[in-house]
Design an enzyme around this catalytic site. Structure first.
Site, mmCIF file in Angstrom:
data_model
loop_
_atom_site.group_PDB
_atom_site.id
_atom_site.type_symbol
_atom_site.label_atom_id
_atom_site.label_comp_id
_atom_site.label_asym_id
_atom_site.label_seq_id
_atom_site.Cartn_x
_atom_site.Cartn_y
_atom_site.Cartn_z
ATOM 1 C CG ASN A 13 -0.119 -0.189 2.796
ATOM 2 O OD1 ASN A 13 0.348 -0.970 2.664
ATOM 3 N ND2 ASN A 13 -0.904 1.006 2.954
ATOM 4 N N GLY A 22 1.806 -6.330 7.040
ATOM 5 C CA GLY A 22 1.420 -6.802 6.533
ATOM 6 C C GLY A 22 -0.056 -6.995 7.387
ATOM 7 C CB THR A 28 0.536 -12.455 6.461
ATOM 8 O OG1 THR A 28 -0.699 -12.451 5.367
ATOM 9 C CG2 THR A 28 1.238 -12.981 5.625
ATOM 10 C CD GLU A 48 4.175 -2.192 13.713
ATOM 11 O OE1 GLU A 48 2.874 -0.987 14.185
ATOM 12 O OE2 GLU A 48 4.541 -1.436 14.510
ATOM 13 C CB CYS A 89 -2.639 0.127 8.366
ATOM 14 S SG CYS A 89 -1.175 0.792 8.380
ATOM 15 C CD GLU A 103 7.600 -1.298 12.130
ATOM 16 O OE1 GLU A 103 7.132 -0.227 11.223
ATOM 17 O OE2 GLU A 103 8.244 -2.008 11.644
#
Ligand code: NDP
Length: 479
Positions: free
Chosen positions: A149, A225, A229, A247, A281, A460
């Protein structure tokens, strides 16, 4: 036809399999390049390159590493136009947005960590007859896996702190958007990044991505992602005691109280819902509006959304471009269908769009606003990750908090109120990693970034990422 090759040990090379994957331009539906399809053997080759480069990269010291990283940032800036066009062609987002947001931020990510690493410090604990001090050491070879994205933006957000703190990296972009990562490897070669320090592998997540996560010697995995996943990756990495930063997805609320600055809230809600085709996101996909202003706000919002221009990403007058792939477009359309089955009313949008001309077969969806859904239906609980938002009225703080916190995700919230006490109250009770008050997507790279609940593990940003990519050691000396 352009070929997108791996970057291993300082060279651009095909995958060992010799196989390529078609890369499709989402705005036209046409194949425009070929991507190396890598697997476990390529991961091993990249690992060996990283391992050989590690000691000298680590011992080069923060300042010399910083010089090289700053050169990379400079080259990104010099090539911003070409990178923005490539990002737009690969992802479907408008060129103007790629330039203003993605490419600008990619160079900022590198600049930030190139300089932040110069200011990192350790701790000492002093006693009359002994002293303890801590050392931070890079981990070795680490893996960075990023989504489609915000391709170069998120790719560099991971790579920069890993490299700045002295690690060697194997990185993988999404196979849907590999082009700017490939151009980035050319930039790294030009900037004089020593061979093997960064290795970039292309291909499918379930093949090359999974081989990176499973490699026994790769010390850490930084992943951005989908939540599903992320859970799969955690299942592989956790028993191997790898450091893991995840994340993941979001289903973020935008909460608007009657006291808010009306025009600013309205304007920002449009951006928060539909910027980058809603494929961020952090986008606000559930809009909650206090009952006393609900009708007016809803009507004004519909008018604003109707004016959003959607079409060819190369046309700078378009606010929205194409969704990333045909599969993703079908997923988004299926959620619009589901919303109607769940009793929702489409206030605007709701359909695929096929602009005339070169983009006729592209993957465009109208910006869509839906009303009349309960807070706990699937449309309001599951991540759609497209230009689809729902709007719901509320009466009290307690009610809107229960709606906002009802999802499995906890990434971001945009809160609109001019009542200071209310802002503090709600910010304290919202279950999300970020609360924006009277704004959205205002990012200071020094702040911790990440999600609660199923939106992720770890943080992060700022010194958090430098800490993730280093191992802390305590040294105790008795005098
Ligand atoms: P995916 O989870 O499908 O993929 C993310 C990355 O992981 C891609 O590079 C993918 O490769 C790779 N991958 C897929 N399967 C595996 C595997 N088994 N092992 C290792 N790697 C694998 O997410 P999307 O690319 O669809 O991205 C959208 C998602 O990302 C949304 O849920 C969104 O919310 C989230 N996101 C979260 C952010 C945050 O900061 N919290 C920021 C941006 C997005 P490939 O694509 O080649 O298969």
């Amino acid at each position: 036809m352009q070929y997108i090759h791996n970057y291993i040990n300082g060279e651009l090379v095909p995958a060992i399999s010799g196989i390529y994957i078609d890369n499709v331009e989402p705005a036209t539906g046409m194949v425009f390049s070929q991507i190396a399809r890598s697997g476990a053997a390529d991961v091993q080759k990249a690992y060996e390159a990283g391992k050989s480069a590690f000691e000298s990269w680590k011992n080069l010291g923060a300042e010399k590493r910083s010089h090289i990283l700053l050169k990379i940032a400079e080259l990104i800036e010099q090539n911003a136009d070409a990178l923005a066009h490539a990002e737009s062609q690969d992802n479907g987002k408008p060129v103007w947005l790629a330039k203003k947001m993605d490419i600008w931020r990619a160079s900022q990510n590198i600049r930030f960590y190139a300089t932040a690493s110069l200011h990192a410090s350790n701790h000492t604990y002093q006693n009359p007859d002994n002293i303890n001090y801590t050392l931070r050491e890079p981990l070795g070879v680490v893996a960075c896996i990023s989504p489609w994205n915000l391709p170069l933006y998120l790719f560099t957000w991971k790579i920069a702190p890993a490299l700045a703190s002295g690690n060697c990296v194997i990185a993988k972009p999404s196979e849907l958007t590999p082009l700017t990562a490939y151009l980035f490897s050319e930039i790294c070669i030009k900037a004089g990044l020593p061979a093997g320090v960064l290795n970039i592998l292309h291909g499918y997540g379930y093949e090359v991505g999974e081989a990176m996560v499973s490699h026994p010697k790769i010390k850490a995995v930084s992943f951005t992602g989908g939540t599903k996943t992320g859970a799969h990756i955690a299942g592989i990495a956790a028993p191997m005691f790898k450091k893991l930063s995840l994340e993941l997805g979001g289903k973020n609320p935008t909460i608007i109280f009657a006291s808010a600055d009306y025009e600013k809230a309205l304007e920002t809600t449009v951006r928060a819902s539909f910027l980058n085709q809603g494929e961020i996101c952090l986008c606000g996909s559930r809009i909650f509006v206090e009952e006393s202003i609900y009708e007016r706000f809803r009507n004004d919002l519909v008018e604003k959304i109707k004016k959003l221009k959607v079409g060819d990403p190369q046309d700078d007058t378009n606010f929205m471009g194409a969704l990333v792939s045909e599969g993703h477009m079908q997923k988004v359309l299926s959620y619009i269908e589901l919303a109607q089955q769940e009793g929702g009313t489409i206030l605007t949008g709701g359909k695929r769009l096929q602009p005339e001309g070169r983009c006729q077969n592209g993957y465009f969806v109208e910006p869509t606003l839906i009303e009349g859904l309960s807070y706990d239906c699937r449309t309001n609980q599951e991540e759609i990750f497209g230009p689809v938002a729902t709007i719901t009225p509320f009466k009290t703080e307690e009610e809107v908090l229960s709606y906002a916190n009802s999802v499995e995700y906890g990434l971001a919230c945009s809160l609109w109120t001019n009542d200071l006490s209310q802002a503090h109250r709600i910010a304290g009770k919202i279950e999300s990693g970020i609360v924006w008050v009277n704004c959205w997507l205002l990012r200071d790279l020094r702040t911790p970034f990440g999600g609660m609940k199923s939106s992720g593990v770890g943080r992060e940003g700022g010194f958090e990422a430098l800490q993730f990519f280093t191992e802390e050691k305590n040294v105790c000396i008795q005098f």
